[in-house]
Design a protein around this motif. Structure first.
Motif, PDB file in Angstrom:
ATOM      1  N   PRO A  91      -7.555 -26.876   5.512  1.00  0.00           N
ATOM      2  CA  PRO A  91      -6.322 -26.481   4.841  1.00  0.00           C
ATOM      3  C   PRO A  91      -5.824 -25.139   5.368  1.00  0.00           C
ATOM      4  CG  PRO A  91      -7.934 -27.237   3.239  1.00  0.00           C
ATOM      5  CD  PRO A  91      -8.632 -27.149   4.563  1.00  0.00           C
ATOM      6  N   ASP A  92      -4.544 -25.094   5.724  1.00  0.00           N
ATOM      7  CA  ASP A  92      -3.951 -23.860   6.226  1.00  0.00           C
ATOM      8  C   ASP A  92      -2.616 -23.555   5.542  1.00  0.00           C
ATOM      9  OD1 ASP A  92      -2.323 -25.787   7.337  1.00  0.00           O
ATOM     10  OD2 ASP A  92      -2.598 -25.137   9.401  1.00  0.00           O
ATOM     11  N   ARG A  93      -2.282 -24.335   4.527  1.00  0.00           N
ATOM     12  CA  ARG A  93      -1.022 -24.155   3.799  1.00  0.00           C
ATOM     13  C   ARG A  93      -1.093 -24.958   2.507  1.00  0.00           C
ATOM     14  NH1 ARG A  93       2.610 -25.615   8.197  1.00  0.00           N
ATOM     15  NH2 ARG A  93       0.772 -25.302   9.430  1.00  0.00           N
ATOM     16  N   HIS A  94      -0.105 -24.793   1.661  1.00  0.00           N
ATOM     17  CA  HIS A  94       0.022 -25.608   0.457  1.00  0.00           C
ATOM     18  C   HIS A  94       1.196 -26.553   0.661  1.00  0.00           C
ATOM     19  CE1 HIS A  94      -2.653 -22.614  -1.292  1.00  0.00           C
ATOM     20  NE2 HIS A  94      -2.936 -23.547  -2.184  1.00  0.00           N
ATOM     21  N   LEU A  95       0.979 -27.829   0.364  1.00  0.00           N
ATOM     22  CA  LEU A  95       2.013 -28.850   0.533  1.00  0.00           C
ATOM     23  C   LEU A  95       2.496 -29.320  -0.831  1.00  0.00           C
ATOM     24  CD1 LEU A  95       0.302 -30.965   3.337  1.00  0.00           C
ATOM     25  CD2 LEU A  95       2.179 -29.329   3.599  1.00  0.00           C
ATOM     26  N   THR A  96       3.819 -29.349  -0.990  1.00  0.00           N
ATOM     27  CA  THR A  96       4.446 -29.865  -2.205  1.00  0.00           C
ATOM     28  C   THR A  96       4.972 -31.251  -1.898  1.00  0.00           C
ATOM     29  OG1 THR A  96       5.064 -27.645  -2.913  1.00  0.00           O
ATOM     30  CG2 THR A  96       6.259 -29.478  -3.926  1.00  0.00           C
ATOM     31  N   ALA A  97       4.674 -32.201  -2.769  1.00  0.00           N
ATOM     32  CA  ALA A  97       5.081 -33.598  -2.565  1.00  0.00           C
ATOM     33  C   ALA A  97       6.302 -33.923  -3.415  1.00  0.00           C
ATOM     34  CB  ALA A  97       3.940 -34.540  -2.929  1.00  0.00           C
ATOM     35  N   PRO A 142       9.523 -32.214  -7.772  1.00  0.00           N
ATOM     36  CA  PRO A 142       8.215 -32.185  -7.106  1.00  0.00           C
ATOM     37  C   PRO A 142       7.123 -32.731  -8.009  1.00  0.00           C
ATOM     38  CG  PRO A 142       8.883 -29.971  -7.731  1.00  0.00           C
ATOM     39  CD  PRO A 142      10.029 -30.874  -8.039  1.00  0.00           C
ATOM     40  N   ARG A 143       6.187 -33.483  -7.413  1.00  0.00           N
ATOM     41  CA  ARG A 143       5.060 -34.034  -8.171  1.00  0.00           C
ATOM     42  C   ARG A 143       3.967 -32.984  -8.338  1.00  0.00           C
ATOM     43  NH1 ARG A 143       1.523 -38.453  -5.622  1.00  0.00           N
ATOM     44  NH2 ARG A 143       3.343 -39.791  -5.743  1.00  0.00           N
ATOM     45  N   GLY A 144       3.817 -32.099  -7.364  1.00  0.00           N
ATOM     46  CA  GLY A 144       2.784 -31.066  -7.430  1.00  0.00           C
ATOM     47  C   GLY A 144       2.588 -30.416  -6.081  1.00  0.00           C
ATOM     48  N   THR A 145       1.753 -29.389  -6.055  1.00  0.00           N
ATOM     49  CA  THR A 145       1.443 -28.660  -4.832  1.00  0.00           C
ATOM     50  C   THR A 145      -0.067 -28.600  -4.673  1.00  0.00           C
ATOM     51  OG1 THR A 145       3.451 -27.344  -5.060  1.00  0.00           O
ATOM     52  CG2 THR A 145       1.744 -26.473  -3.608  1.00  0.00           C
ATOM     53  N   TRP A 146      -0.537 -28.930  -3.464  1.00  0.00           N
ATOM     54  CA  TRP A 146      -1.969 -28.987  -3.185  1.00  0.00           C
ATOM     55  C   TRP A 146      -2.256 -28.396  -1.806  1.00  0.00           C
ATOM     56  CZ3 TRP A 146       0.889 -33.206  -4.879  1.00  0.00           C
ATOM     57  CH2 TRP A 146       0.647 -33.609  -6.200  1.00  0.00           C
ATOM     58  N   PRO A 147      -3.518 -28.031  -1.535  1.00  0.00           N
ATOM     59  CA  PRO A 147      -3.883 -27.560  -0.200  1.00  0.00           C
ATOM     60  C   PRO A 147      -3.685 -28.670   0.826  1.00  0.00           C
ATOM     61  CG  PRO A 147      -5.661 -27.153  -1.771  1.00  0.00           C
ATOM     62  CD  PRO A 147      -4.647 -28.010  -2.462  1.00  0.00           C
ATOM     63  N   GLY A 148      -3.326 -28.288   2.038  1.00  0.00           N
ATOM     64  CA  GLY A 148      -3.143 -29.264   3.103  1.00  0.00           C
ATOM     65  C   GLY A 148      -3.104 -28.581   4.459  1.00  0.00           C
ATOM     66  N   LEU A 160      -0.449 -34.663   9.269  1.00  0.00           N
ATOM     67  CA  LEU A 160      -0.726 -33.819   8.119  1.00  0.00           C
ATOM     68  C   LEU A 160      -1.953 -34.337   7.398  1.00  0.00           C
ATOM     69  CD1 LEU A 160       2.541 -33.856   8.532  1.00  0.00           C
ATOM     70  CD2 LEU A 160       2.504 -32.624   6.399  1.00  0.00           C
ATOM     71  N   ARG A 161      -2.649 -33.441   6.735  1.00  0.00           N
ATOM     72  CA  ARG A 161      -3.759 -33.783   5.871  1.00  0.00           C
ATOM     73  C   ARG A 161      -3.412 -33.219   4.509  1.00  0.00           C
ATOM     74  NH1 ARG A 161      -4.527 -36.683   9.482  1.00  0.00           N
ATOM     75  NH2 ARG A 161      -6.296 -36.784  10.868  1.00  0.00           N
ATOM     76  N   ALA A 162      -3.475 -34.069   3.488  1.00  0.00           N
ATOM     77  CA  ALA A 162      -3.135 -33.641   2.134  1.00  0.00           C
ATOM     78  C   ALA A 162      -4.306 -33.904   1.201  1.00  0.00           C
ATOM     79  CB  ALA A 162      -1.897 -34.384   1.645  1.00  0.00           C
ATOM     80  N   ASP A 163      -4.380 -33.133   0.152  1.00  0.00           N
ATOM     81  CA  ASP A 163      -5.402 -33.303  -0.867  1.00  0.00           C
ATOM     82  C   ASP A 163      -5.248 -34.685  -1.500  1.00  0.00           C
ATOM     83  OD1 ASP A 163      -6.446 -33.083  -3.742  1.00  0.00           O
ATOM     84  OD2 ASP A 163      -7.132 -31.199  -2.855  1.00  0.00           O
ATOM     85  N   PRO A 164      -6.348 -35.387  -1.796  1.00  0.00           N
ATOM     86  CA  PRO A 164      -6.244 -36.724  -2.378  1.00  0.00           C
ATOM     87  C   PRO A 164      -5.571 -36.741  -3.751  1.00  0.00           C
ATOM     88  CG  PRO A 164      -8.534 -36.037  -2.291  1.00  0.00           C
ATOM     89  CD  PRO A 164      -7.743 -35.018  -1.543  1.00  0.00           C
ATOM     90  N   ALA A 165      -5.448 -35.590  -4.400  1.00  0.00           N
ATOM     91  CA  ALA A 165      -4.744 -35.534  -5.687  1.00  0.00           C
ATOM     92  C   ALA A 165      -3.266 -35.874  -5.526  1.00  0.00           C
ATOM     93  CB  ALA A 165      -4.897 -34.154  -6.308  1.00  0.00           C
ATOM     94  N   ALA A 166      -2.729 -35.787  -4.311  1.00  0.00           N
ATOM     95  CA  ALA A 166      -1.321 -36.109  -4.050  1.00  0.00           C
ATOM     96  C   ALA A 166      -1.092 -37.616  -3.917  1.00  0.00           C
ATOM     97  CB  ALA A 166      -0.852 -35.415  -2.785  1.00  0.00           C
ATOM     98  N   TRP A 167      -2.162 -38.407  -3.903  1.00  0.00           N
ATOM     99  CA  TRP A 167      -2.043 -39.852  -3.737  1.00  0.00           C
ATOM    100  C   TRP A 167      -1.375 -40.468  -4.963  1.00  0.00           C
ATOM    101  CZ3 TRP A 167      -2.219 -42.804   0.301  1.00  0.00           C
ATOM    102  CH2 TRP A 167      -2.348 -44.175   0.159  1.00  0.00           C
TER     103      TRP A 167
END
Length: 109
Positions: free
Chosen positions: A6-12, A38-44, A56-63
């Protein structure tokens, strides 16, 4: 394959799925430029590929993420082309969502 830490936070921003349907039953996409809440923001993480696409790689909580959804880090935004939930048996902390995406707007060479 290299690991992307993770090098940033991604908002979905996730479109409603399935889309509403017209009188004939055909799916009706949302208007161009419409962005849901937005649904949320997670590490990615995000990495540009040689061909100009992005991985991109996103936290599985964004699924779940689906084609057409938007991820943003506050500086750049990407439209999801594909998303696949990857689970690592026995190591839940290593689970991630593998995303291929295009940059919005695309870079001009």
């Amino acid at each position: 394959m290299a690991v992307l830490l993770p090098d940033r936070h991604l908002t979905a921003y996730v479109l409603s799925h399935p889309w509403t349907r017209d009188k004939l039953g055909a799916p009706v996409p949302p208007p161009p430029g419409a962005r849901p809440a937005p649904r949320g923001t997670w590490p990615g993480a995000a990495a540009e590929q040689i061909d100009g696409s992005w991985t991109l790689r996103a936290d599985p909580a964004a699924w779940p993420l689906k084609a057409g959804d938007v991820l943003t880090d506050g500086v750049r935004s990407w439209t999801v082309a594909t998303a696949l939930l990857k689970r690592v048996p026995g190591y839940g902390a290593a689970d991630y969502i593998a995303v291929t995406a295009t940059l919005n707007p695309p870079e001009v060479p």
